[in-house]
Design a protein around this motif. Structure first.
Motif, short mmCIF file in Angstrom:
data_model
loop_
_atom_site.label_atom_id
_atom_site.label_comp_id
_atom_site.label_asym_id
_atom_site.label_seq_id
_atom_site.Cartn_x
_atom_site.Cartn_y
_atom_site.Cartn_z
N ASN A 116 0.56 13.85 -7.45
CA ASN A 116 -0.24 14.58 -8.22
C ASN A 116 -0.97 13.76 -9.40
O ASN A 116 -2.09 13.94 -9.70
CB ASN A 116 0.80 15.67 -8.96
N CYS A 117 -0.21 12.51 -9.71
CA CYS A 117 -0.72 11.50 -10.30
C CYS A 117 -0.17 10.28 -10.20
O CYS A 117 0.88 10.17 -9.49
CB CYS A 117 -0.62 11.90 -11.88
N SER A 118 -0.47 9.20 -10.78
CA SER A 118 0.24 8.18 -10.62
C SER A 118 0.36 7.22 -12.15
O SER A 118 -0.48 7.66 -12.86
CB SER A 118 -0.64 7.00 -9.58
N ASP A 167 11.54 15.63 -10.06
CA ASP A 167 10.35 14.64 -10.08
C ASP A 167 10.69 13.82 -8.66
O ASP A 167 10.97 12.90 -8.73
CB ASP A 167 10.40 13.60 -11.20
N ALA A 168 9.53 13.94 -7.70
CA ALA A 168 9.38 13.12 -6.76
C ALA A 168 8.64 11.85 -6.90
O ALA A 168 7.57 12.03 -7.88
CB ALA A 168 8.54 14.06 -5.79
N HIS A 169 9.01 10.66 -6.62
CA HIS A 169 8.55 9.44 -6.87
C HIS A 169 8.39 8.25 -5.62
O HIS A 169 9.11 8.41 -4.77
CB HIS A 169 9.07 8.60 -7.95
N ARG A 170 7.30 7.77 -5.58
CA ARG A 170 7.08 6.94 -4.52
C ARG A 170 6.57 5.47 -5.33
O ARG A 170 5.59 5.43 -5.92
CB ARG A 170 5.69 7.19 -3.67
N THR A 171 7.59 4.52 -5.14
CA THR A 171 7.57 3.31 -5.98
C THR A 171 7.00 2.08 -5.01
O THR A 171 6.53 2.41 -3.82
CB THR A 171 8.99 2.83 -6.27
N ALA A 172 6.88 1.27 -5.74
CA ALA A 172 6.47 -0.28 -4.89
C ALA A 172 5.00 -0.20 -4.39
O ALA A 172 4.59 -0.97 -3.76
CB ALA A 172 7.27 -0.68 -3.80
N VAL A 173 4.30 0.80 -5.18
CA VAL A 173 2.51 0.76 -4.80
C VAL A 173 1.99 -0.39 -5.33
O VAL A 173 2.02 -0.52 -6.65
CB VAL A 173 2.17 2.10 -4.92
N GLN A 174 0.91 -1.06 -4.80
CA GLN A 174 0.45 -2.32 -5.51
C GLN A 174 -0.80 -1.56 -6.40
O GLN A 174 -1.26 -0.50 -6.13
CB GLN A 174 -0.23 -3.26 -4.17
N GLN A 200 2.57 0.38 -9.23
CA GLN A 200 2.14 1.82 -9.48
C GLN A 200 3.31 2.59 -8.91
O GLN A 200 3.72 2.18 -7.71
CB GLN A 200 0.89 2.15 -8.64
N ILE A 201 3.82 3.68 -9.55
CA ILE A 201 4.59 4.74 -9.14
C ILE A 201 3.70 5.95 -8.97
O ILE A 201 3.19 6.72 -10.00
CB ILE A 201 5.87 4.83 -9.91
N ASP A 202 3.77 6.47 -7.61
CA ASP A 202 3.17 7.94 -7.77
C ASP A 202 4.21 8.88 -7.98
O ASP A 202 5.43 8.86 -7.43
CB ASP A 202 2.64 7.92 -6.16
N VAL A 203 3.67 10.29 -8.34
CA VAL A 203 4.46 11.29 -8.82
C VAL A 203 3.95 12.43 -8.30
O VAL A 203 2.79 12.79 -8.43
CB VAL A 203 5.05 11.20 -10.49
N ASN A 204 4.96 13.46 -8.30
CA ASN A 204 4.66 14.75 -8.11
C ASN A 204 5.87 15.75 -8.29
O ASN A 204 7.08 15.06 -8.65
CB ASN A 204 4.01 15.19 -6.85
N PHE A 205 5.76 17.03 -8.03
CA PHE A 205 7.09 17.58 -8.17
C PHE A 205 7.62 18.05 -6.97
O PHE A 205 6.76 18.21 -6.02
CB PHE A 205 6.67 19.25 -9.04
N ILE A 206 8.96 18.12 -6.70
CA ILE A 206 9.53 18.25 -5.32
C ILE A 206 8.99 19.77 -4.78
O ILE A 206 8.77 19.81 -3.69
CB ILE A 206 11.05 18.10 -5.32
N THR A 240 0.81 -1.28 -0.13
CA THR A 240 0.00 -0.02 -0.03
C THR A 240 1.10 1.35 -0.11
O THR A 240 2.30 1.56 0.49
CB THR A 240 -0.70 -0.02 1.18
N ALA A 241 0.35 2.31 -0.49
CA ALA A 241 0.97 3.48 -0.41
C ALA A 241 1.69 3.98 1.08
O ALA A 241 2.63 4.63 0.99
CB ALA A 241 0.17 4.74 -1.28
#
Length: 149
Positions: free
Chosen positions: A109-111, A126-133, A81-87, A57-58
């Motif tokens: 901001n989006c995924s 580019d901010a990123h959050r990886t490993a989202v199911q 899923q990789i969540d993204v936004n601007f730093i 989960t995120a």
């Protein structure tokens, strides 16, 4: 950031030569057979990290960005899923120079969803959050090319 699939590389001829070099490497090598870990291509200037994990989960994941390297996430076996936004839209924490790691907090901001052959190129803003199911946990294998800037 740039999102695409390796089958459409002709549409990305404008990408930096070091980024195109990563795609050439991916097409010339069987990355699925690579062991987990870091594999040099051009020393510290260009290398690939092979990762395998189960998505979650995120809320169990963290945000990051990098200043010294571009990240080219290339999915070998997904989905992820990789969540993204601007730093600049995020709360920036203290940069860890030795790890080229900028921790962040905030909302997406989006995924994007990466399946086999898909890629996501992340630049320093580019901010990123990886490993989202996606739908539920999944075992994935991914190549992360690190391109020194």
């Amino acid at each position: 950031m740039v999102f695409g699939n390796i089958r459409d590389l002709k549409d990305f001829s404008w990408l930096e030569s070091q980024v195109r070099k990563c795609f050439d490497y991916a097409q010339a090598h069987d990355l699925l057979s690579y062991e987990k870990g870091s594999h040099p291509i051009e020393g510290d200037d260009l290398f690939v990290n092979i990762v395998e994990y189960t998505t979650t989960t995120a809320g169990n994941r963290f945000w990051e960005a990098h200043r010294q390297y571009l990240d080219l996430h290339f999915m070998l076996r997904g989905p992820e899923q990789i969540d993204v936004n601007f730093i600049d839209n995020m709360e920036q924490k203290e940069f860890v120079e030795k790890d080229d790691f900028l921790p962040l907090e905030g909302d997406p901001n989006c995924s994007v969803v990466l399946n086999a052959g898909d890629f996501l190129l992340c630049y320093p803003k580019d901010a990123h959050r990886t490993a989202v199911q996606v739908g539920g946990p999944a075992a994935i294998k991914k190549a992360i090319f690190k391109i020194k800037i």
